[in-house]
Design an enzyme around this catalytic site. Structure first.
Site, PDB file in Angstrom:
ATOM      1  CB  SER A   1      45.047  37.190  43.503  1.00 32.55           C
ATOM      2  OG  SER A   1      45.227  36.221  44.504  1.00 32.55           O
TER       3      SER A   1
ATOM      4  CE  LYS B   1      44.031  33.650  43.125  1.00 32.14           C
ATOM      5  NZ  LYS B   1      43.426  34.031  44.417  1.00 32.14           N
TER       6      LYS B   1
ATOM      7  CE1 TYR C   1      46.498  30.591  42.788  1.00 31.85           C
ATOM      8  CE2 TYR C   1      48.056  30.067  44.531  1.00 31.85           C
ATOM      9  CZ  TYR C   1      47.000  30.814  44.056  1.00 31.85           C
ATOM     10  OH  TYR C   1      46.440  31.791  44.846  1.00 31.85           O
TER      11      TYR C   1
ATOM     12  CE1 TYR D   1      40.265  36.589  45.989  1.00 34.24           C
ATOM     13  CE2 TYR D   1      41.417  38.607  46.541  1.00 34.24           C
ATOM     14  CZ  TYR D   1      41.333  37.431  45.838  1.00 34.24           C
ATOM     15  OH  TYR D   1      42.323  37.111  44.969  1.00 34.24           O
TER      16      TYR D   1
ATOM     17  CB  VAL E   1      48.547  39.476  48.729  1.00 34.76           C
ATOM     18  CG1 VAL E   1      47.195  39.070  49.274  1.00 34.76           C
ATOM     19  CG2 VAL E   1      49.297  38.315  48.118  1.00 34.76           C
TER      20      VAL E   1
HETATM   21  O1  DON Z   1      47.794  32.066  47.009  1.00 36.75           O
HETATM   22  C1  DON Z   1      48.084  33.093  47.629  1.00 36.75           C
HETATM   23  O2  DON Z   1      47.785  33.246  48.790  1.00 36.75           O
HETATM   24  C2  DON Z   1      48.812  34.184  46.856  1.00 36.75           C
HETATM   25  N1  DON Z   1      49.727  33.615  45.909  1.00 36.75           N
HETATM   26  C3  DON Z   1      47.842  35.061  46.116  1.00 36.75           C
HETATM   27  C4  DON Z   1      46.753  35.634  46.997  1.00 36.75           C
HETATM   28  C5  DON Z   1      46.267  36.961  46.553  1.00 36.75           C
HETATM   29  O3  DON Z   1      46.928  37.691  45.848  1.00 36.75           O
HETATM   30  C6  DON Z   1      44.976  37.414  47.114  1.00 36.75           C
HETATM   31  N2  DON Z   1      44.641  38.746  46.633  1.00 36.75           N
HETATM   32  N3  DON Z   1      44.415  39.797  47.141  1.00 36.75           N
END
Ligand code: DON
Length: 303
Positions: free
Chosen positions: A63, A66, A188, A239, A257
């Site tokens: 993420s 983003k 994405y 978040y 993540v």
């Molecule tokens: O879309 C997802 O769930 C992952 N590609 C990215 C989520 C993420 O990194 C949330 N951050 N802490």
């Protein structure tokens, strides 16, 4: 302040936190990463780098990507994106479905998954190849031309993307995607699967600490646009733990993540930490603790 000594010190004092939390298991390939890594890098506005621990080891930025997708959309397309995504903290998990229906398909902010899908959709429209645009920005700003999308991680996420597919189809049903769902999801997932080190990410994020100036001194963003990205990072970048992150770290930050977090000290430096064990909200436990220690000991926070 001797930054190098401080980072070496943090690597020592953070040890009790390393391995705390859970490595992301919903993307199986991320779940196979060892939990006991920790790296930290600081890049100053003029490009000096200090680092310690596993700072040169590449990890999945997830993420954190983003932020750069949003920067490219604001740079190329101005404020139009704010008609399609709000900029309020969600108070919900990053992949939550519930709020999106209540709020008629306008995601709360560009950093939860729903909001990032809308941003990537816009980046597809303005650049054709969204993940390549993100990759190229990160290559140029970090000076590391070998940054790549990790196709094993991307395939692993693609095979386990029912939640993001649900969000994307719902956005499309509300008229908030211009490109086909499959193309948006693919772009994405690819941007999330970029593999970079702490040093790469600290260097690549310096425009956020330099009022929008790129490494070569040209403007990617205006100072006002840079202020706004940093503000949304502070309020939404971690978040439903954004309040706790602001309380402990006191800086704009964005987590992924994969266990990475970038943080910005405006007009000063960027910091990137990485450790794969995640707390309940998906933020690196040791990473947050290290940033807490860094800002508490240096006084380098925005408060
Ligand atoms: O879309 C997802 O769930 C992952 N590609 C990215 C989520 C993420 O990194 C949330 N951050 N802490």
């Amino acid at each position: 302040m001797d930054i190098q000594n401080l980072l070496d010190d943090i690597v020592g004092s953070i040890k009790p936190h390393i391995g705390q939390g859970e490595v992301a298991g919903y993307i199986p390939e991320l779940g196979s990463v060892r939990a006991d890594h920790f790296g930290i890098s600081v890049a100053t506005g003029d490009g000096e780098v200090f680092s310690s621990g596993d700072s040169e080891m590449a990890f999945s930025i997830q993420s954190i990507s983003k932020v750069y997708a949003l920067a490219l959309v604001l740079a190329g397309d101005g404020d139009r994106i704010w008609k399609r995504v709000f900029r309020e903290p969600s108070g919900n998990p990053f992949n939550s479905l519930v709020q999106l229906e209540h709020e008629d398909g306008i995601p709360r902010n560009p950093f939860i998954n729903a909001g990032a899908l809308v941003v990537t959709d816009r980046l597809l429209s303005v650049s054709q190849d969204a993940s390549t645009a993100v990759r190229d920005l990160l290559r140029t700003e970090s000076g590391n031309g070998s940054i790549q999308i990790d196709s094993i991680v991307a395939d692993s996420e693609a095979r386990n993307s029912n939640r993001n597919a649900s969000l994307a189809h719902f956005l499309a049903s509300c008229g908030n995607l211009d490109n086909p769902v499959e193309e948006v999801l693919d772009a994405y997932i690819s941007q999330c699967s970029l593999a970079m080190s702490c040093t790469d990410l600290a260097l690549a994020s310096r425009f956020l600490a330099r009022n929008g100036l790129r490494a070569d001194g040209t403007a990617l963003l205006s100072p006002a646009q840079t202020k706004r990205i940093n503000a949304v990072m502070l309020t939404c970048g971690t978040y439903d733990a954004a309040g706790e992150f602001a309380y402990r770290v006191g800086l704009p930050g964005k987590s992924g993540v994969g266990g990475g977090i970038i943080a910005v000290v405006p007009n000063n430096c960027t910091i990137c930490v990485w450790s794969p064990g995640l707390g309940r909200s998906g933020n690196s436990v040791a990473g947050v603790a290290a940033l807490d220690e860094f800002t508490t000991r240096t006084g380098l926070s925005i408060f």
